[in-house]
Design a protein around this motif. Structure first.
Motif, short mmCIF file in Angstrom:
data_model
loop_
_atom_site.label_atom_id
_atom_site.label_comp_id
_atom_site.label_asym_id
_atom_site.label_seq_id
_atom_site.Cartn_x
_atom_site.Cartn_y
_atom_site.Cartn_z
N GLY A 178 0.83 -1.21 0.00
CA GLY A 178 0.00 0.00 0.00
C GLY A 178 0.85 1.25 0.00
N LEU A 179 1.96 1.20 0.75
CA LEU A 179 2.88 2.35 0.80
C LEU A 179 3.47 2.60 -0.59
CD1 LEU A 179 3.54 3.97 3.39
CD2 LEU A 179 5.71 2.74 3.49
N LEU A 180 3.83 1.52 -1.29
CA LEU A 180 4.40 1.65 -2.63
C LEU A 180 3.37 2.19 -3.62
CD1 LEU A 180 6.78 1.19 -4.53
CD2 LEU A 180 6.01 -1.17 -4.83
N VAL A 181 2.15 1.66 -3.57
CA VAL A 181 1.09 2.16 -4.45
C VAL A 181 0.82 3.64 -4.17
CG1 VAL A 181 -1.35 1.97 -5.06
CG2 VAL A 181 0.02 -0.09 -4.75
N PHE A 234 -6.95 7.90 -4.15
CA PHE A 234 -6.22 8.60 -3.08
C PHE A 234 -6.90 8.41 -1.73
CE2 PHE A 234 -3.44 12.04 -5.24
CZ PHE A 234 -3.00 11.12 -6.18
N ALA A 235 -8.24 8.46 -1.72
CA ALA A 235 -8.96 8.34 -0.45
C ALA A 235 -8.95 6.91 0.07
CB ALA A 235 -10.41 8.81 -0.64
N THR A 236 -8.74 5.94 -0.82
CA THR A 236 -8.89 4.54 -0.46
C THR A 236 -7.58 3.87 -0.08
OG1 THR A 236 -10.73 4.44 -2.03
CG2 THR A 236 -9.86 2.35 -1.26
N ILE A 237 -6.49 4.24 -0.74
CA ILE A 237 -5.21 3.54 -0.55
C ILE A 237 -4.79 3.49 0.93
CG2 ILE A 237 -2.73 3.61 -1.04
CD1 ILE A 237 -3.48 4.72 -3.83
N PRO A 238 -4.73 4.62 1.65
CA PRO A 238 -4.29 4.55 3.05
C PRO A 238 -5.21 3.70 3.92
CG PRO A 238 -4.27 6.83 2.26
CD PRO A 238 -5.00 6.01 1.24
N ALA A 272 -2.80 -5.77 -6.09
CA ALA A 272 -3.23 -7.13 -5.73
C ALA A 272 -2.57 -7.63 -4.46
CB ALA A 272 -2.92 -8.07 -6.89
N LEU A 273 -1.48 -6.99 -4.02
CA LEU A 273 -0.78 -7.41 -2.80
C LEU A 273 -1.33 -6.71 -1.56
CD1 LEU A 273 2.89 -7.35 -4.12
CD2 LEU A 273 1.34 -9.31 -3.98
N MET A 274 -2.19 -5.71 -1.76
CA MET A 274 -2.76 -4.98 -0.62
C MET A 274 -3.81 -5.84 0.08
SD MET A 274 -3.15 -1.17 -2.34
CE MET A 274 -3.92 -0.46 -0.86
N PRO A 275 -4.16 -5.51 1.33
CA PRO A 275 -5.23 -6.25 2.02
C PRO A 275 -6.53 -6.18 1.23
CG PRO A 275 -4.03 -4.87 3.57
CD PRO A 275 -3.54 -4.50 2.21
N ARG A 276 -7.34 -7.25 1.31
CA ARG A 276 -8.59 -7.28 0.55
C ARG A 276 -9.58 -6.25 1.05
NH1 ARG A 276 -9.55 -11.80 -2.57
NH2 ARG A 276 -8.02 -13.47 -2.39
N LYS A 277 -9.61 -6.03 2.37
CA LYS A 277 -10.62 -5.18 2.98
C LYS A 277 -9.98 -4.10 3.84
CE LYS A 277 -14.37 -7.46 1.58
NZ LYS A 277 -15.42 -6.83 0.76
N ALA A 278 -10.75 -3.05 4.11
CA ALA A 278 -10.35 -2.03 5.06
C ALA A 278 -10.43 -2.60 6.48
CB ALA A 278 -11.27 -0.81 4.93
#
Length: 458
Positions: free
Chosen positions: A264-267, A373-377, A446-452
Motif C-alpha cells: 500500500g505504501l508503494l502504491v 487517493f482516499a482509499t489507498i491509506p 493485488a498485494l494490498m489487504p482485501r478489505k479495510a
C-alpha cells in the motif's frame, strides 16, 4: 468544544490551501521574480518536502512537550513564514519561506487531532470527523480558485502576493483563539523519544534527490546534480539502516514486514507522485500553452476538483468498506482513462484544445484520483495491528507529502524538458509518463489487504 473544532479545521484548511495555491500561481510568480523554470519546479516541492519529513516528528514533539504549546509554535511560525513568502523580493527567499511554511505546518497539523481526541467525548468526536471531509474538500477546491481570482484582481497592485499575505490575518486570528480556548498541557510525556537523527537523514536524502532532479533537468546533467542524487541515495540507505537499528524508529519494523502495508505504501508513493505531478503540469499547460489567465485556469480545473471531491466522499461513505482494494484498482483505472482522454485531445488539437473540450476528461481524472487517493491509506491498514495504527497513519501522511514533492518536481521537469518541441508535445510527454507510472502500480494493488480494517479479513 465547537470553538476548538473550528480552530483545528482552520489549521488544516490553511495547510490544504497553501499546498495547492502555487499550482495556479507558479507561472505568475516565476515571471515577476525572474525565477524561470527552477522556481516553478521548487514552489510546491519545497513546502511538501518539509511537511513530509517533519510530520511524524511533529506528532511526537506534541506528545513530549504538549499539543497546545506545539500548536501555538506551529501557527505562529506558519504565519511568520507566510509573511516572508508574501514579501519575498527574490526566488531564494521565497523558497526558504516555503520550506519554513511546510516545517511549521508539520508541527501544527498533528496537534489538532490529538487535542480533539483528548478533549472531546465520543459523540463530539464523531461530529468533528464528519466535518473534516467537507471542510478540507472545500479548501482543496477553494485554494486554486482563490489564487486565480486574487492574482487576476491584482489587489492593491500586489499581484500574487496576497495568496500568502492573507495567511497573516487568518494566522493571527488562529493564535488569539488558540491562546484563549486550547486546554492546558498537564499530561505531556517528557519521556517520549523523538528520533531526530532519522528525520535528519530522511530530510537530506529527499533534498539531495529533489535538488539533483531539478538542477539536472534545468541546467544539464553535470557533476553537481549527479553527486546530489548519489548523496540522496546514500542518505536514504542510512535512514533505512537507522529504522532497523533504532530503539524508537519513526516507522515500526513490524509494519515494514507487513506485505499489505508495504505494498500500500508503494502504491501510495507511485499514485500520489503521478497524480500530483499531473495536476501541476495541467495548470502549466493551460496557462503557458493555451494562454489562459490564472483565474480562468482555476475555473477550468474545477471539474477535476469536483470529480475528486465527489469520488472521495463516495469512497469514504461506504464504497471502501464494500470493495476494499478493488476500489483502489477501479480508481486508478478510471484515472488512466481520463489521462488517455486528455492525451487524445492534445494529440489531435494541440494547444488549440478548448477548456470545454477538456472539462469532461478532467472530471474523469478527478473521479479516478478521488477514489484511489482516499482509499489507498485506508485499505493498506487492513492488516495492521491496533498498536501499529498510529505509526502506520503517520507514515502514510508523510509518504503522501513526500510523493507529492517528488511527483511535482519530476513531472514538471519532464514537461519543461519536452517543451523545446512545443508545449503540446510537452503535455503529451508528461501524460505518457503519468500513464506508464500509474499503470505500473496496478499489479501491486493485488498485494494490498482485501478489505479495510473495519471489515473481516478473507
Amino acid at each position: 468544544m465547537w470553538a476548538i473544532l473550528g480552530l483545528v479545521l482552520l489549521a488544516d484548511a490553511l495547510d490544504v490551501i497553501d499546498a495547492t495555491v502555487t499550482n495556479i500561481a507558479a507561472p505568475t510568480i516565476a515571471g515577476e521574480l525572474s525565477g524561470g523554470e527552477s522556481l516553478i519546479k521548487w514552489l510546491g516541492p519545497a513546502y511538501m518536502l518539509a511537511m513530509g519529513v517533519l510530520l511524524v516528528v511533529g506528532g511526537r514533539l506534541g506528545d513530549r512537550f504538549g499539543q497546545r504549546r506545539l500548536f501555538l509554535i506551529g501557527m505562529g511560525g506558519f504565519t511568520l513564514a507566510s509573511a516572508v513568502a508574501g514579501f519575498s523580493p527574490d526566488p531564494a527567499l521565497l523558497i526558504v519561506a516555503r520550506v519554513a511554511q511546510g516545517a511549521f505546518g508539520a508541527l501544527l497539523i498533528p496537534q489538532g487531532m490529538a487535542i480533539m481526541t483528548k478533549a472531546f467525548d465520543r459523540d463530539m468526536l464523531a461530529k468533528a470527523f464528519g466535518l473534516f471531509g467537507p471542510v478540507l474538500a472545500l479548501s482543496s477546491v477553494g485554494g486554486p480558485v482563490l489564487a486565480g481570482f486574487l492574482i487576476s484582481a491584482d489587489v492593491f497592485g500586489l499581484s500574487w502576493r496576497p495568496i500568502f499575505l492573507i495567511n497573516i490575518i487568518l494566522g493571527v486570528a488562529g493564535m488569539i483563539m488558540a491562546v484563549r480556548i486550547l486546554p492546558r498541557d498537564d499530561d505531556a510525556d517528557r519521556s517520549t523519544v523523538v528520533d531526530g537523527w532519522a528525520s535528519g537523514l530522511l530530510g537530506v536524502a529527499m533534498l539531495g534527490l529533489l535538488y539533483g532532479l531539478i538542477e539536472g533537468s534545468t541546467n544539464g546533467w553535470g557533476v553537481i546534480p549527479i553527486v546530489s542524487i548519489v548523496v540522496g541515495v546514500l542518505f536514504f540507505a542510512a535512514f533505512a539502516y537507522r529504522q532497523r537499528t533504532a530503539t524508537h524508529p519513526l516507522i515500526k519494523p513490524s509494519l515494514l514486514k507487513n506485505r499489505g502495508f508495504t505494498s500500500g505504501l508503494l502504491v501510495c508513493l507511485v499514485a500520489v507522485a503521478a497524480g500530483t505531478g499531473l495536476l501541476f503540469v495541467l495548470s502549466l499547460f493551460l496557462q503557458e500553452g493555451l494562454h489562459v489567465s490564472p483565474r480562468d485556469t482555476s475555473l477550468g480545473l474545477v471539474p477535476l476538483t469536483l470529480g475528486l471531491v465527489a469520488a472521495g466522499f463516495a469512497a469514504m461513505g461506504g464504497l471502501v468498506a464494500k470493495l476494499g482494494r478493488r476500489l483502489v484498482f477501479i480508481g486508478l483505472t478510471i484515472d488512466l482513462v481520463g489521462c488517455g482522454w486528455v492525451l487524445v485531445l492534445v494529440t489531435y488539437s494541440g494547444t488549440n484544445v478548448s477548456l470545454w473540450a477538456l472539462a469532461p476528461a478532467f472530471f474523469v481524472i478527478g473521479v479516478g484520483i478521488g477514489l484511489s487517493f482516499a482509499t489507498i491509506p485506508v485499505v493498506a491498514l487492513g492488516d495492521a495491528k491496533p498498536d501499529e495504527a498510529g505509526s502506520a497513519s503517520g507514515s502514510f501522511s508523510s509518504i503522501q507529502q513526500l510523493a507529492s514533492a517528488i511527483g511535482s518536481a519530476a513531472v514538471t521537469s519532464i514537461f519543461f524538458q519536452a517543451a523545446a518541441s512545443g508545449l503540446g508535445h510537452a503535455m503529451k510527454a508528461s501524460l505518457v509518463v503519468v500513464l506508464a507510472v500509474t499503470a505500473l502500480s496496478l499489479p501491486v494493488v493485488a498485494l494490498m489487504p482485501r478489505k479495510a480494517p473495519s471489515e473481516p479479513q478473507q
